[in-house]
Design a protein around this motif. Structure first.
Motif, mmCIF file in Angstrom:
data_model
loop_
_atom_site.group_PDB
_atom_site.id
_atom_site.type_symbol
_atom_site.label_atom_id
_atom_site.label_comp_id
_atom_site.label_asym_id
_atom_site.label_seq_id
_atom_site.Cartn_x
_atom_site.Cartn_y
_atom_site.Cartn_z
ATOM 1 N N GLU A 1 9.713 10.429 -76.742
ATOM 2 C CA GLU A 1 10.458 10.182 -75.438
ATOM 3 C C GLU A 1 11.596 9.038 -75.796
ATOM 4 O O GLU A 1 11.604 8.494 -74.910
ATOM 5 C CB GLU A 1 9.698 10.087 -74.274
ATOM 6 N N LYS A 2 12.333 9.052 -76.855
ATOM 7 C CA LYS A 2 13.468 8.009 -77.006
ATOM 8 C C LYS A 2 12.932 6.539 -77.074
ATOM 9 O O LYS A 2 13.829 5.792 -77.149
ATOM 10 C CB LYS A 2 14.555 8.342 -75.918
ATOM 11 N N LYS A 3 11.570 6.439 -77.095
ATOM 12 C CA LYS A 3 11.075 4.985 -77.085
ATOM 13 C C LYS A 3 10.576 4.688 -78.648
ATOM 14 O O LYS A 3 10.032 5.566 -79.317
ATOM 15 C CB LYS A 3 9.914 4.829 -76.026
ATOM 16 N N TYR A 4 10.982 3.408 -78.775
ATOM 17 C CA TYR A 4 10.430 2.905 -79.913
ATOM 18 C C TYR A 4 10.177 1.368 -79.989
ATOM 19 O O TYR A 4 10.592 0.865 -78.947
ATOM 20 C CB TYR A 4 11.176 3.194 -81.280
ATOM 21 N N TYR A 5 9.504 0.651 -80.955
ATOM 22 C CA TYR A 5 9.204 -0.594 -80.407
ATOM 23 C C TYR A 5 9.175 -1.424 -82.108
ATOM 24 O O TYR A 5 8.875 -0.916 -82.947
ATOM 25 C CB TYR A 5 7.685 -0.692 -80.311
ATOM 26 N N THR A 6 9.905 -2.735 -81.733
ATOM 27 C CA THR A 6 10.373 -3.303 -82.891
ATOM 28 C C THR A 6 9.789 -4.771 -82.568
ATOM 29 O O THR A 6 9.706 -5.207 -81.449
ATOM 30 C CB THR A 6 11.867 -3.385 -83.383
ATOM 31 N N VAL B 1 6.645 -8.293 -79.774
ATOM 32 C CA VAL B 1 7.048 -6.664 -79.699
ATOM 33 C C VAL B 1 7.897 -6.530 -78.527
ATOM 34 O O VAL B 1 7.568 -6.503 -77.339
ATOM 35 C CB VAL B 1 5.851 -5.823 -80.143
ATOM 36 N N LEU B 2 9.099 -5.773 -78.918
ATOM 37 C CA LEU B 2 10.026 -5.345 -77.702
ATOM 38 C C LEU B 2 9.937 -3.773 -77.868
ATOM 39 O O LEU B 2 10.265 -3.223 -78.745
ATOM 40 C CB LEU B 2 11.251 -5.988 -77.996
ATOM 41 N N GLU B 3 10.089 -3.383 -76.508
ATOM 42 C CA GLU B 3 10.181 -1.892 -76.419
ATOM 43 C C GLU B 3 11.657 -1.631 -76.219
ATOM 44 O O GLU B 3 12.505 -2.091 -75.555
ATOM 45 C CB GLU B 3 9.509 -1.321 -75.004
ATOM 46 N N ARG B 4 11.885 -0.582 -76.993
ATOM 47 C CA ARG B 4 13.556 -0.040 -77.265
ATOM 48 C C ARG B 4 13.431 1.207 -76.581
ATOM 49 O O ARG B 4 12.501 2.155 -76.945
ATOM 50 C CB ARG B 4 13.981 -0.152 -78.647
ATOM 51 N N ILE B 5 14.549 1.790 -75.896
ATOM 52 C CA ILE B 5 14.805 3.051 -75.431
ATOM 53 C C ILE B 5 16.043 3.389 -76.039
ATOM 54 O O ILE B 5 17.136 2.351 -75.813
ATOM 55 C CB ILE B 5 14.720 3.102 -73.830
ATOM 56 N N ILE C 1 7.748 -1.716 -87.041
ATOM 57 C CA ILE C 1 8.485 -0.946 -85.957
ATOM 58 C C ILE C 1 7.616 0.443 -85.982
ATOM 59 O O ILE C 1 7.084 0.754 -86.967
ATOM 60 C CB ILE C 1 9.968 -0.516 -86.565
ATOM 61 N N TRP C 2 7.747 0.759 -84.803
ATOM 62 C CA TRP C 2 6.688 2.182 -84.505
ATOM 63 C C TRP C 2 7.231 3.108 -83.515
ATOM 64 O O TRP C 2 8.029 2.575 -82.606
ATOM 65 C CB TRP C 2 5.191 1.660 -84.557
ATOM 66 N N ILE C 3 6.797 4.184 -83.741
ATOM 67 C CA ILE C 3 6.939 5.261 -82.650
ATOM 68 C C ILE C 3 5.550 5.860 -82.292
ATOM 69 O O ILE C 3 4.662 6.013 -83.072
ATOM 70 C CB ILE C 3 7.678 6.448 -83.100
ATOM 71 N N ARG C 4 5.217 6.411 -81.237
ATOM 72 C CA ARG C 4 3.958 7.070 -80.709
ATOM 73 C C ARG C 4 4.070 7.943 -79.610
ATOM 74 O O ARG C 4 5.100 7.852 -78.827
ATOM 75 C CB ARG C 4 3.188 5.800 -80.304
ATOM 76 N N ASP C 5 3.129 8.783 -79.580
ATOM 77 C CA ASP C 5 3.202 9.561 -78.364
ATOM 78 C C ASP C 5 1.474 9.147 -77.605
ATOM 79 O O ASP C 5 0.897 8.283 -78.133
ATOM 80 C CB ASP C 5 3.106 11.119 -78.716
#
Length: 366
Positions: free
Chosen positions: A311-316, A323-327, A353-357
């Motif tokens: 859903e357009k979110k990723y974390y770096t 760790v910051l949430e990015r959209i 960096i990661w993505i998840r559902d």
């Protein structure tokens, strides 16, 4: 390293003469640190029954391209590995060699090691000057905040050496699998699936590989519309192109490590390594020299397109710490208009960096 940890120093985003200055400063610091390392090593070694002087320790500065000139043609040498973390670890280490050796651990036990060829993609790196054509891969156990020393002794009668079985294939379906993970490639060198065998979770990939953006050129630049280059990542077009329309895949399997080497062209490759008992995949990439004969600057990226619905979110990470949430195309503190839709969604990644559902997560550690 701590003194030169400028945000452009290690990342290489500065102008070339600035990068050269950083490299010189780091080199000077390393040379001075070697003396400290030797002094500390002499104090840490046991003084009981010592009859010979302590040999000088040295660093292999080019081990990332499988070069360690001081050990070439040596009949015996030692390898000391340091663990800077607060917990014990087991790593798989690679040593480029010009002879065949027996390897012993710190208490004198023979270590099981794989004797493998160094890939041509590494041997052909410009500037690599070495006679080493092969390498040993072996597991090394390191204590927390400590070191382990391994001993290499030349094998006298190489005619009687029995090497472990190595299975290699080219341009065929390649499956890497150990106790925890299964990694599937098709016969064209495309990553298709990564399966977590413990949790029975699968991540599917629609794209994977090296791509490039055309750089915004100086011809079109203005003070308010700068060109891509030092300190600035600014693609000319929003679409990234693959570095090659075709690719080759070489699959190698041994008891210790299974590898898929994907060769895109003469200047780009990507290698996936899955070690025994490892719960993560090691990925190495080789890029360069980047061709510019067409007078087009190229921004190289690695892309993984998955079926994870993030859903357009990723974390770096934030400089390796928080760790910051990015959209994508969003800023939490102001109304953001994406005038640079590509570069505005890229962030420096120092550690992860990661993505998840809801069920799955794909993490890349650097």
């Amino acid at each position: 390293m701590g003194l030169a940890q400028h945000h452009d120093a290690v990342s290489g985003t500065s102008k070339q003469h600035v990068a050269n200055d950083y490299a010189q400063r780091l080199s000077d610091g390393i040379d001075r640190a070697i003396k400290v390392i030797n002094d500390a090593y002499g104090k840490l070694l046991s003084k009981e029954n010592r009859t010979t002087p302590i040999p000088n320790q040295f660093l292999c500065h080019y081990s990332n391209i499988s070069v360690c000139l001081p050990i070439e043609e040596q009949k015996q040498f030692t390898l000391t590995l340091w663990n800077p973390t607060i917990h014990p670890v087991t790593i798989y280490y690679r040593v480029p060699v010009t002879r065949q050796y027996l390897i012993y651990d710190p208490i004198g036990n023979l270590v099981s090691a794989e004797y493998l060829m160094i890939p041509d993609t590494t041997k052909n790196i410009p500037g690599r000057i070495s006679s080493a054509q092969n390498q040993y891969v072996f597991p090394a156990s390191l204590p927390a905040l400590g070191y382990s020393t391994y001993y290499f002794e030349e094998k006298v009668d190489t005619k009687k050496i029995e090497h472990k079985k190595v299975i290699t294939t080219t341009n065929e379906e390649c499956i890497l699998q150990n106790e925890f993970l299964r990694v599937e490639f098709n016969n064209q060198g495309y990553l298709k699936h990564i399966i977590n065998l413990e949790k029975n979770l699968r991540v599917s990939f629609t794209e994977q590989g090296l791509y490039w953006y055309a750089s915004y050129s100086h011809v079109n630049s203005t003070p308010f519309s700068p060109a891509s280059g030092a300190y600035i990542f600014r693609p000319l077009f929003p679409e990234a192109l693959p570095v090659s329309v075709a690719r080759r895949i070489n699959c190698t399997k041994t008891d210790t490590v299974q590898s898929a080497l994907i060769i895109f062209n003469e200047w780009t490759s990507q290698e996936f390594n899955l070690y025994r008992n490892a719960s993560a995949i090691e990925i190495e990439w080789t890029v360069g020299p980047i061709p510019i004969d067409d007078n087009i600057g190229k921004e190289i990226i690695i892309r993984y397109n998955t079926d994870i619905n993030n859903e357009k979110k990723y974390y770096t990470d934030g400089n390796g710490r928080q760790v910051l949430e990015r959209i994508r195309d969003y800023r939490p503190t102001w109304h953001y208009i994406p005038d640079d839709p590509i570069s505005s969604n890229y962030y420096p990644v120092n550690s992860r960096i990661w993505i998840r559902d809801q069920d799955r997560q794909l993490t890349i550690l650097t």
